[in-house]
Design an enzyme around this catalytic site. Structure first.
Site, PDB file in Angstrom:
ATOM      1  N   ARG A  78      29.961  45.631  35.009  1.00 54.30           N
ATOM      2  CA  ARG A  78      30.260  47.013  35.340  1.00 54.30           C
ATOM      3  C   ARG A  78      30.283  47.398  36.845  1.00 54.30           C
ATOM      4  NH1 ARG A  78      24.531  48.353  32.768  1.00 54.30           N
ATOM      5  NH2 ARG A  78      24.098  46.552  34.299  1.00 54.30           N
ATOM      6  N   LYS A 185      21.520  31.055  26.366  1.00 56.97           N
ATOM      7  CA  LYS A 185      20.305  31.331  25.551  1.00 56.97           C
ATOM      8  C   LYS A 185      19.553  32.470  26.423  1.00 56.97           C
ATOM      9  CE  LYS A 185      16.455  29.210  27.273  1.00 56.97           C
ATOM     10  NZ  LYS A 185      15.963  29.480  28.399  1.00 56.97           N
ATOM     11  N   HIS A 215      21.143  24.458  28.162  1.00 58.12           N
ATOM     12  CA  HIS A 215      21.564  23.618  29.241  1.00 58.12           C
ATOM     13  C   HIS A 215      20.671  22.175  29.390  1.00 58.12           C
ATOM     14  CE1 HIS A 215      18.530  25.847  31.619  1.00 58.12           C
ATOM     15  NE2 HIS A 215      18.385  24.525  32.054  1.00 58.12           N
ATOM     16  N   LYS A 219      21.868  17.476  30.361  1.00 51.34           N
ATOM     17  CA  LYS A 219      21.440  16.819  31.409  1.00 51.34           C
ATOM     18  C   LYS A 219      21.385  15.141  31.012  1.00 51.34           C
ATOM     19  CE  LYS A 219      17.746  20.136  32.696  1.00 51.34           C
ATOM     20  NZ  LYS A 219      18.027  20.057  34.446  1.00 51.34           N
ATOM     21  N   GLU A 253       6.786  23.846  35.240  1.00 52.75           N
ATOM     22  CA  GLU A 253       7.564  24.342  36.773  1.00 52.75           C
ATOM     23  C   GLU A 253       6.538  24.432  37.790  1.00 52.75           C
ATOM     24  OE1 GLU A 253      10.685  27.417  35.720  1.00 52.75           O
ATOM     25  OE2 GLU A 253      10.009  27.056  33.609  1.00 52.75           O
ATOM     26  N   ASP A 272      11.119  31.571  26.058  1.00 55.77           N
ATOM     27  CA  ASP A 272      11.943  31.137  27.194  1.00 55.77           C
ATOM     28  C   ASP A 272      12.185  29.423  26.882  1.00 55.77           C
ATOM     29  OD1 ASP A 272      13.391  31.475  29.496  1.00 55.77           O
ATOM     30  OD2 ASP A 272      11.496  30.801  30.664  1.00 55.77           O
ATOM     31  N   HIS A 277      14.266  24.506  25.011  1.00 54.16           N
ATOM     32  CA  HIS A 277      14.293  23.139  25.444  1.00 54.16           C
ATOM     33  C   HIS A 277      13.291  22.250  24.958  1.00 54.16           C
ATOM     34  CE1 HIS A 277      16.627  25.401  28.221  1.00 54.16           C
ATOM     35  NE2 HIS A 277      15.709  26.049  28.946  1.00 54.16           N
ATOM     36  N   LYS A 377       4.825  28.045  33.751  1.00 50.97           N
ATOM     37  CA  LYS A 377       4.923  28.397  35.212  1.00 50.97           C
ATOM     38  C   LYS A 377       3.690  28.080  36.041  1.00 50.97           C
ATOM     39  CE  LYS A 377       9.102  31.192  34.590  1.00 50.97           C
ATOM     40  NZ  LYS A 377      10.105  30.157  34.885  1.00 50.97           N
TER      41      LYS A 377
END
Ligand SMILES: NC(=O)c1ccc[n+]([C@@H]2O[C@H](COP(=O)([O-])OP(=O)(O)OC[C@H]3O[C@@H](n4cnc5c(N)ncnc54)[C@H](OP(=O)(O)O)[C@@H]3O)[C@@H](O)[C@H]2O)c1
Length: 525
Positions: A78, A185, A215, A219, A253, A272, A277, A377
């Site tokens: 946009r 995703k 993704h 790997k 993470e 998430d 994953h 996280k």
């Protein structure tokens, strides 16, 4: 009489292996089949994913000579951009992503990029896009081959898919043309929304055209699970309940939400990371060998694992699930913010930034073996790994005071960072006596093959462009995964249980208790 020579693993064999590989490379300078000429259209072309991952991957594929001679890239969004601005912004982000950009290669690459401004819910914008694509086909020889990549926020996917259908961009308009759709995703928020998105896609596209991306499957170490398990003879005989004590899958993470608080507030760690994953890693670890490495045969086996996955107590899923949220903490002498301090996060947010869960794969191979999954996280370290903990040796025959029981052997498949693997075993400490100590026999990709592995998106984009969907998820796979997560999501929405953990730690104490009740402990990678 002819003597029998027994082959052994010695220097000569390694020499043969290297010679064969060198000869093969010389004969096959391009190791992969290059895709057909094509136009790659990115919806959400102004976004973070397009800039940080997709275009850098396409550029790297180009410099590796893995793109066809005729190709074009169209960013759709946009925002107001002209072609030059758009190209310049992409150049900066390709550089920032760590890919080396050479002027001459970039100039040729940039000439193939254009930007189309439009709205995702506007039919006219898609008619304009169709005209642009037809023009590119004529000018650039892209032969009516199109890849559409959904890289917008997920609530825009349905509009884009619908309008691709309305503009008749879902099917090729020429005899040898083809059209593929790549979907980022998260694919849905729960079973109902995933089904509804599948339904909406199937109204416009055939399943064979659809590539749902996760993704992690791109790997190297993740793909190496197939090779490790099914090409080596030594692991598969012990890859079962008779020898494996438990499996721990970690995706930790060290960063927080990094400015993506708005997105994360709607997602949380279960949606998430765990639904996608972590479940993918679990299925590859637990699946049966497929009869062939083809898309449907591999995915059939993965779906069987998801079908067999169970909570220890199906009526009370939360008894084997621990959620958490990070508060302020310290790491390396630095004060780290809590989740509530992050931009875009509600001051009273109850979104989980950590989740740990225990599952069983209820089948002949795995009955009774716990699979522990955790992700979060702002944990102590950035690390993703699968750890297979084998049963201990049954008896300690050494009079060693400390090691009154033999420790487990552990096979660790390290996904990131330092992708590779390690087998932990006990050895004798040199010197008098018979003391033992664990050591790792390890292999790292960058040492063995020189340099870092290519980014996962390179492999996945190349596969999709070539029409290989083995590393993409199928309708039934994504719905079975959501069916497993949905009781957890429903139960958590009725639960106040959200222990805090300090940023920079390994998560809430309740997650340790989840394993302690089974006599286990989380690894500290
Ligand atoms: N970023 C990552 O590292 C990453 C990793 C894995 C998966 N993903 C997934 O990939 C998709 C894209 O991620 P992203 O980080 O690139 O997203 P993003 O930067 O937030 O958005 C991508 C683009 O979509 C458009 N957009 C943003 N909000 C919109 C809205 N409310 N309505 C319509 N258009 C909107 C914007 O372009 P215009 O305003 O110009 O149209 C924006 O540049 C998401 O589904 C995300 O979950 C991202």
């Amino acid at each position: 009489m002819a003597s029998v020579v027994t082959p052994s693993i010695d220097e000569d064999i390694w020499q043969d292996v290297w010679d064969e590989e060198r000869a093969w490379r010389e004969e096959n300078p391009v190791q992969e089949k290059v895709p057909d000429p094509l136009t790659f259209v990115i919806f959400g072309g102004t976004g973070d994913l397009a800039h940080r991952k997709l275009v850098p991957a396409l550029y790297s594929l180009t410099t590796s000579k893995l793109m066809p001679t005729q190709f074009a890239i169209v960013g759709f969004g946009r925002s107001d951009r002209d072609n030059d601005e758009y190209r310049q912004g992409l150049r900066e982000s390709v550089q920032a992503s760590g890919v080396r950009v050479q002027d001459s290669t970039w100039d040729d690459f940039a000439q193939r990029i254009c930007y189309v401004q439009g709205r995702y819910d506007d039919e006219m914008s898609f008619s304009a896009l169709a005209e642009t694509l037809d023009r590119i086909d004529i000018e650039s020889g892209t032969e009516n081959h199109r890849v559409f990549y959904l890289a917008t926020p997920p609530d825009v996917y349905a509009d884009v898919v619908h309008n691709l259908g309305t503009a008749q961009l879902n099917q090729p308009s020429q005899e040898n043309g083809w059209v593929k759709l790549i979907v980022e995703k998260p694919f849905g928020r729960d079973l109902a929304t995933a089904r509804s998105l599948n339904h909406c896609i199937h109204e416009v596209f055939d399943e064979s055209q659809v590539y749902r991306i996760d993704h992690y499957l791109g790997k190297e170490t993740v793909q190496n699970i197939f090779v490790l398990r099914f090409i080596n003879g030594i692991f598969e005989p012990i890859w079962n309940r008779n020898y494996v004590d438990n499996v721990q899958i970690t995706a930790a993470e060290s960063l927080g939400v990094e400015g993506r608080g708005g997105y994360y507030e709607k997602a949380g760690a279960i949606r998430d990371m765990m639904e996608s994953h972590l479940l993918q890693l679990l299925t590859l670890t637990a699946m049966e060998p497929p009869p062939a490495f083809t898309a449907d045969k591999v995915r059939d086996e993965k779906v069987k694992v998801l079908d067999a996955l169970e909570y220890p107590d199906e009526h009370h899923p939360m008894r084997s699930v621990v959620r958490g949220q990070y508060g302020r903490g310290m790491a390396d002498g630095r004060m780290l913010p809590g989740y509530h301090d992050e931009e875009g996060v509600a001051p009273v947010s109850r979104t989980e930034t950590y989740v740990a869960a225990k599952f069983f794969v209820d089948n002949w191979r795995w009955a009774g073996v716990p699979f522990y999954l955790r992700t979060g996280k702002r944990l102590a370290k950035r690390v993703s790994e699968i750890a297979i903990q084998f049963r201990r040796a049954p008896h300690m025959f050494l009079p060693d005071g400390k090691a009154s029981r033999p420790r487990s052997n552990v096979l660790v498949l390290r996904i990131q960072p330092d992708d590779g693997m390690a087998l932990r075993m006990e050895v004798k400490v040199p010197g008098p006596g018979m003391r033992v100590r664990p050591v790792d026999m390890s292999f790292m990709y960058k040492e063995a093959f020189g340099g870092a592995s290519p980014d996962a998106y390179q492999r996945l984009l190349l596969d999709a462009m070539r029409g290989d969907s083995t590393l993409f998820t199928r309708t039934d796979e994504v719905e079975t995964a959501w069916a497993l997560m949905t009781p957890m999501l429903e139960a958590q929405s009725n639960s106040d249980d959200l222990p805090m953990y300090p940023a920079g730690s390994w998560g809430p104490a309740e997650a340790d208790a989840l394993l302690e009740q089974d006599g286990h402990r989380w690894r500290k990678p």
